[in-house]
Design a protein around this motif. Structure first.
Motif, PDB file in Angstrom:
ATOM      1  N   VAL A  61      26.204  52.154  68.268  1.00 27.03           N
ATOM      2  CA  VAL A  61      24.962  52.327  67.507  1.00 27.03           C
ATOM      3  C   VAL A  61      24.433  50.948  67.116  1.00 27.03           C
ATOM      4  CG1 VAL A  61      25.696  54.556  66.630  1.00 27.03           C
ATOM      5  CG2 VAL A  61      26.170  52.519  65.283  1.00 27.03           C
ATOM      6  N   PRO A  62      23.116  50.739  67.077  1.00 30.40           N
ATOM      7  CA  PRO A  62      22.565  49.433  66.686  1.00 30.40           C
ATOM      8  C   PRO A  62      22.951  49.104  65.240  1.00 30.40           C
ATOM      9  CG  PRO A  62      20.887  50.819  67.704  1.00 30.40           C
ATOM     10  CD  PRO A  62      22.067  51.703  67.433  1.00 30.40           C
ATOM     11  N   ALA A  63      23.747  48.058  65.074  1.00 34.11           N
ATOM     12  CA  ALA A  63      24.228  47.720  63.732  1.00 34.11           C
ATOM     13  C   ALA A  63      23.849  46.308  63.308  1.00 34.11           C
ATOM     14  CB  ALA A  63      25.750  47.888  63.657  1.00 34.11           C
ATOM     15  N   GLY A  64      23.351  45.515  64.250  1.00 27.88           N
ATOM     16  CA  GLY A  64      22.912  44.160  63.914  1.00 27.88           C
ATOM     17  C   GLY A  64      24.031  43.178  63.639  1.00 27.88           C
ATOM     18  N   ILE A  65      25.270  43.518  64.046  1.00 25.51           N
ATOM     19  CA  ILE A  65      26.391  42.603  63.776  1.00 25.51           C
ATOM     20  C   ILE A  65      26.859  41.884  65.036  1.00 25.51           C
ATOM     21  CG2 ILE A  65      27.185  44.049  61.867  1.00 25.51           C
ATOM     22  CD1 ILE A  65      29.519  44.897  63.743  1.00 25.51           C
ATOM     23  N   ASN A  66      26.282  42.237  66.183  1.00 23.98           N
ATOM     24  CA  ASN A  66      26.707  41.638  67.439  1.00 23.98           C
ATOM     25  C   ASN A  66      25.671  40.644  67.956  1.00 23.98           C
ATOM     26  OD1 ASN A  66      29.168  43.204  67.728  1.00 23.98           O
ATOM     27  ND2 ASN A  66      27.839  44.953  68.146  1.00 23.98           N
ATOM     28  N   THR A  67      26.075  39.860  68.944  1.00 30.81           N
ATOM     29  CA  THR A  67      25.176  38.854  69.504  1.00 30.81           C
ATOM     30  C   THR A  67      24.178  39.497  70.467  1.00 30.81           C
ATOM     31  OG1 THR A  67      26.529  38.407  71.453  1.00 30.81           O
ATOM     32  CG2 THR A  67      27.059  37.178  69.442  1.00 30.81           C
ATOM     33  N   THR A  68      23.173  38.715  70.825  1.00 28.16           N
ATOM     34  CA  THR A  68      22.196  39.181  71.810  1.00 28.16           C
ATOM     35  C   THR A  68      22.883  39.517  73.131  1.00 28.16           C
ATOM     36  OG1 THR A  68      20.455  37.835  70.801  1.00 28.16           O
ATOM     37  CG2 THR A  68      20.091  38.552  73.069  1.00 28.16           C
ATOM     38  N   GLY A  69      23.931  38.759  73.466  1.00 30.21           N
ATOM     39  CA  GLY A  69      24.665  39.015  74.700  1.00 30.21           C
ATOM     40  C   GLY A  69      25.216  40.426  74.755  1.00 30.21           C
ATOM     41  N   SER A  70      25.663  40.922  73.624  1.00 33.13           N
ATOM     42  CA  SER A  70      26.230  42.266  73.544  1.00 33.13           C
ATOM     43  C   SER A  70      25.158  43.341  73.428  1.00 33.13           C
ATOM     44  CB  SER A  70      27.176  42.354  72.337  1.00 33.13           C
ATOM     45  OG  SER A  70      27.694  43.650  72.189  1.00 33.13           O
ATOM     46  N   GLU A  71      24.021  42.968  72.847  1.00 41.59           N
ATOM     47  CA  GLU A  71      22.976  43.952  72.554  1.00 41.59           C
ATOM     48  C   GLU A  71      21.826  43.958  73.569  1.00 41.59           C
ATOM     49  OE1 GLU A  71      23.108  46.103  70.064  1.00 41.59           O
ATOM     50  OE2 GLU A  71      24.947  45.350  69.167  1.00 41.59           O
ATOM     51  N   LYS A  72      21.886  43.103  74.567  1.00 39.77           N
ATOM     52  CA  LYS A  72      20.733  42.947  75.460  1.00 39.77           C
ATOM     53  C   LYS A  72      20.419  44.171  76.312  1.00 39.77           C
ATOM     54  CE  LYS A  72      23.305  40.343  79.027  1.00 39.77           C
ATOM     55  NZ  LYS A  72      24.465  39.813  78.266  1.00 39.77           N
ATOM     56  N   HIS A  73      21.320  45.132  76.343  1.00 40.23           N
ATOM     57  CA  HIS A  73      21.034  46.370  77.087  1.00 40.23           C
ATOM     58  C   HIS A  73      20.098  47.299  76.314  1.00 40.23           C
ATOM     59  CE1 HIS A  73      24.166  47.471  74.316  1.00 40.23           C
ATOM     60  NE2 HIS A  73      24.131  48.740  74.671  1.00 40.23           N
ATOM     61  N   ARG A  74      19.811  46.959  75.062  1.00 34.66           N
ATOM     62  CA  ARG A  74      18.910  47.779  74.261  1.00 34.66           C
ATOM     63  C   ARG A  74      17.462  47.322  74.474  1.00 34.66           C
ATOM     64  NH1 ARG A  74      22.577  50.417  71.073  1.00 34.66           N
ATOM     65  NH2 ARG A  74      24.384  49.208  70.362  1.00 34.66           N
ATOM     66  N   LYS A  75      16.568  48.256  74.536  1.00 31.35           N
ATOM     67  CA  LYS A  75      15.157  47.948  74.763  1.00 31.35           C
ATOM     68  C   LYS A  75      14.603  47.042  73.670  1.00 31.35           C
ATOM     69  CE  LYS A  75      10.690  50.158  75.687  1.00 31.35           C
ATOM     70  NZ  LYS A  75       9.977  51.448  75.834  1.00 31.35           N
ATOM     71  N   SER A  76      15.105  47.200  72.448  1.00 28.33           N
ATOM     72  CA  SER A  76      14.599  46.406  71.320  1.00 28.33           C
ATOM     73  C   SER A  76      14.912  44.922  71.462  1.00 28.33           C
ATOM     74  CB  SER A  76      15.193  46.929  70.001  1.00 28.33           C
ATOM     75  OG  SER A  76      16.608  46.881  70.027  1.00 28.33           O
ATOM     76  N   TYR A  77      15.858  44.565  72.351  1.00 31.97           N
ATOM     77  CA  TYR A  77      16.216  43.165  72.557  1.00 31.97           C
ATOM     78  C   TYR A  77      15.509  42.568  73.776  1.00 31.97           C
ATOM     79  CZ  TYR A  77      19.815  42.958  68.945  1.00 31.97           C
ATOM     80  OH  TYR A  77      20.473  42.939  67.730  1.00 31.97           O
ATOM     81  N   PHE A  78      14.662  43.349  74.397  1.00 34.09           N
ATOM     82  CA  PHE A  78      13.952  42.862  75.581  1.00 34.09           C
ATOM     83  C   PHE A  78      12.596  42.294  75.195  1.00 34.09           C
ATOM     84  CE2 PHE A  78      11.081  43.913  79.269  1.00 34.09           C
ATOM     85  CZ  PHE A  78      11.536  42.882  80.078  1.00 34.09           C
ATOM     86  N   ALA A  79      12.403  41.017  75.516  1.00 38.93           N
ATOM     87  CA  ALA A  79      11.124  40.355  75.277  1.00 38.93           C
ATOM     88  C   ALA A  79      10.609  39.854  76.624  1.00 38.93           C
ATOM     89  CB  ALA A  79      11.293  39.182  74.309  1.00 38.93           C
ATOM     90  N   PRO A  80       9.652  40.549  77.211  1.00 35.23           N
ATOM     91  CA  PRO A  80       9.168  40.179  78.548  1.00 35.23           C
ATOM     92  C   PRO A  80       8.709  38.731  78.620  1.00 35.23           C
ATOM     93  CG  PRO A  80       8.261  42.291  77.858  1.00 35.23           C
ATOM     94  CD  PRO A  80       8.925  41.697  76.649  1.00 35.23           C
ATOM     95  N   SER A  81       9.039  38.087  79.713  1.00 33.67           N
ATOM     96  CA  SER A  81       8.627  36.704  79.932  1.00 33.67           C
ATOM     97  C   SER A  81       7.111  36.593  79.930  1.00 33.67           C
ATOM     98  CB  SER A  81       9.192  36.214  81.268  1.00 33.67           C
ATOM     99  OG  SER A  81       8.709  34.941  81.580  1.00 33.67           O
ATOM    100  N   ASP A  82       6.578  35.593  79.224  1.00 30.53           N
ATOM    101  CA  ASP A  82       5.124  35.411  79.117  1.00 30.53           C
ATOM    102  C   ASP A  82       4.486  35.158  80.476  1.00 30.53           C
ATOM    103  OD1 ASP A  82       5.276  35.702  76.358  1.00 30.53           O
ATOM    104  OD2 ASP A  82       5.566  33.558  76.029  1.00 30.53           O
ATOM    105  N   GLU A  83       5.202  34.462  81.325  1.00 27.53           N
ATOM    106  CA  GLU A  83       4.651  34.129  82.636  1.00 27.53           C
ATOM    107  C   GLU A  83       4.935  35.203  83.692  1.00 27.53           C
ATOM    108  OE1 GLU A  83       8.680  32.013  82.201  1.00 27.53           O
ATOM    109  OE2 GLU A  83       6.931  32.505  80.961  1.00 27.53           O
ATOM    110  N   GLY A  84       5.581  36.302  83.248  1.00 29.12           N
ATOM    111  CA  GLY A  84       5.939  37.338  84.199  1.00 29.12           C
ATOM    112  C   GLY A  84       7.178  36.935  84.984  1.00 29.12           C
ATOM    113  N   TYR A  85       7.590  37.754  85.933  1.00 37.03           N
ATOM    114  CA  TYR A  85       8.762  37.407  86.727  1.00 37.03           C
ATOM    115  C   TYR A  85       8.619  37.997  88.127  1.00 37.03           C
ATOM    116  CZ  TYR A  85      10.303  42.177  85.574  1.00 37.03           C
ATOM    117  OH  TYR A  85      10.381  43.537  85.422  1.00 37.03           O
ATOM    118  N   ASP A  86       9.331  37.374  89.040  1.00 32.43           N
ATOM    119  CA  ASP A  86       9.284  37.790  90.433  1.00 32.43           C
ATOM    120  C   ASP A  86      10.312  38.898  90.680  1.00 32.43           C
ATOM    121  OD1 ASP A  86      10.628  37.140  93.391  1.00 32.43           O
ATOM    122  OD2 ASP A  86       8.427  37.102  93.336  1.00 32.43           O
ATOM    123  N   ALA A  87       9.854  40.040  91.167  1.00 34.29           N
ATOM    124  CA  ALA A  87      10.745  41.181  91.387  1.00 34.29           C
ATOM    125  C   ALA A  87      11.828  40.849  92.419  1.00 34.29           C
ATOM    126  CB  ALA A  87       9.938  42.393  91.844  1.00 34.29           C
TER     127      ALA A  87
END
Length: 237
Positions: A61-87
């Motif tokens: 459950v999202p608890a805010g005690i772990n690093t971004t490395g551990s939480e990056k699978h959650r949508k709330s930790y995804f910040a799309p690149s400003d320049e976009g990305y190559d598929a």
């Protein structure tokens, strides 16, 4: 966050010390808990189980005690690149990461096979197998804070934040408990499996969450955690 992980390392070290004490004080009683006879166990064994179970639940459950490395699978930790990305570049990253992850899985299977061989042959018993699991429990945080062989030798990723197999840790460290058929051991395995499956399903559906080329939250300039400090020329906070 770095101090957070140092504190977690200290707590896990204390849990391991308590386990060693319980093992030395009464090996049979310590084994009885993990073998499925909780009535025979003392409070120490319950505390060890509770520490591990609660940490995993807080990872589910999202608890805010772990690093971004551990939480990056959650949508709330995804910040799309400003320049976009190559598929295409994302697909190449995902394919290469899967190959490295398979390498890690292979190495861990060898380690698990060695532990299983010792257990099945009777060289180690229930108590010793449980102690191996709790030792892995401590080594997991050592990998985060000080040195990680999976990162340095196999994955070759920049840091924990970009690690493809970061949330494999719980299943890897709990894997010896598969050899012990009891509610208390298998409940920990089940929790770790939930974390692993959730991680892998998300990776399959959204590899963009895991790549710094598409998720700017994974880039050094956007990192506020700095848990890599002790691994790179001393501790930097």
């Amino acid at each position: 966050m770095f101090y957070n992980y140092l504190c977690r390392l200290a707590v896990r070290a204390c849990v391991f010390a308590a386990a060693v004490y319980a093992y030395i004080a009464n090996r049979a009683v310590f084994a009885a808990f993990f073998f499925g006879e909780p009535a025979a166990a003392k409070t120490t064994a319950y505390i060890i189980w509770a520490f591990m179970a609660v940490e995993m639940i807080l990872g589910i459950v999202p608890a805010g005690i772990n690093t971004t490395g551990s939480e990056k699978h959650r949508k709330s930790y995804f910040a799309p690149s400003d320049e976009g990305y190559d598929a295409g570049a994302l697909g190449k990253y995902a394919a290469e990461s899967n190959i490295k992850a398979a390498y890690v899985a292979g190495v861990w299977l060898v380690i698990f096979a060695a532990v299983a061989a010792l257990h099945i042959s009777g060289t180690t018993g229930v108590a010793e197998t449980a102690l191996i699991c709790i030792l892995f429990y401590v080594c997991d945080i050592i990998c985060v804070v000080f040195w990680c062989p999976f990162r340095s030798i196999m994955m070759k990723n920049r840091c924990c934040v970009t690690c493809r197999v970061y949330n494999w840790d719980w299943f890897m460290l709990c894997s010896p408990l598969i050899l012990i058929k009891s509610f208390f051991s298998l409940s920990l395995v089940a929790l770790s499996l939930v974390l692993l499956v959730k991680w892998e399903v998300t990776y399959k559906k959204h590899p963009e969450y895991f790549w710094e080329g598409s998720n700017k939250n994974l880039r050094c300039e956007n990192c506020a955690e700095r848990i890599c400090g002790a691994k790179n020329n001393g501790i930097t906070l």
